[in-house]
Design a protein around this motif. Structure first.
Motif, PDB file in Angstrom:
ATOM      1  N   ARG A   1       3.732   6.344  -5.476  1.00 35.50           N
ATOM      2  CA  ARG A   1       3.863   6.077  -7.405  1.00 35.50           C
ATOM      3  C   ARG A   1       2.672   6.118  -7.783  1.00 35.50           C
ATOM      4  O   ARG A   1       3.458   7.773  -8.133  1.00 35.50           O
ATOM      5  CB  ARG A   1       3.792   4.486  -7.850  1.00 35.50           C
TER       6      ARG A   1
ATOM      7  N   ARG B   1       0.718  -1.094   0.089  1.00 32.53           N
ATOM      8  CA  ARG B   1      -0.360   0.181  -0.091  1.00 32.53           C
ATOM      9  C   ARG B   1       0.888   1.379  -0.054  1.00 32.53           C
ATOM     10  O   ARG B   1       0.399   2.388  -0.609  1.00 32.53           O
ATOM     11  CB  ARG B   1      -1.106   0.321   1.275  1.00 32.53           C
TER      12      ARG B   1
ATOM     13  N   ALA C   1       2.811   1.795  -3.501  1.00 34.09           N
ATOM     14  CA  ALA C   1       1.387   1.745  -4.793  1.00 34.09           C
ATOM     15  C   ALA C   1       0.840   3.127  -4.268  1.00 34.09           C
ATOM     16  O   ALA C   1       0.880   3.556  -4.879  1.00 34.09           O
ATOM     17  CB  ALA C   1       0.136   1.295  -4.702  1.00 34.09           C
TER      18      ALA C   1
END
Length: 123
Positions: free
Chosen positions: A37, A31, A34
């Motif tokens: 990112r 998490r 991601a």
């Protein structure tokens, strides 16, 4: 010619529709990676389309912290740009206003809602 020095500035803001949890404390969690990112991509896109776009390098989200309530997450990022001799000095106030305008008055960054009083450029 020598390469221009990379200069840093920080960007901090609070997302009001991203609940904070312990996964966001752990840089190794899926998490965290991601979310980092996505944040990096959105910040890069935002700043490449600003007055510093020609010298902008990248933003790297460094930390997620709990906001004032459990539905909020505070975001810290370090951004870099090339300090070119021909480029104007970084205007943090002007950059703040451009980011404000591009986020609908500091209310929206992509799918995220922002706390309109939470944006800081270089603290």
């Amino acid at each position: 010619t020598t390469a221009a020095a990379l200069e840093r500035f920080t960007v901090n803001f609070t997302i009001t529709n991203l609940p904070y949890n312990s996964d966001l404390e752990n840089p190794d969690s899926a998490r965290f990676r991601a979310t980092r990112r996505v944040m990096n991509m959105m910040l890069d896109r935002l700043l490449k389309d600003s007055s510093i776009g020609s010298v902008f390098h990248e933003c790297e989200t460094t930390d997620f912290r709990p906001g004032s309530d459990r539905d909020q997450t505070r975001v810290d990022a370090v951004c870099t740009y090339s300090k070119e001799p021909w480029a104007a000095p970084l205007d943090r106030v002007g950059l703040y206003h451009q980011v404000s305008n591009k986020t609908r008055g500091i209310t929206q960054l992509g799918p995220y809602s922002l706390d309109k009083d939470s944006l800081y450029v270089n603290g």
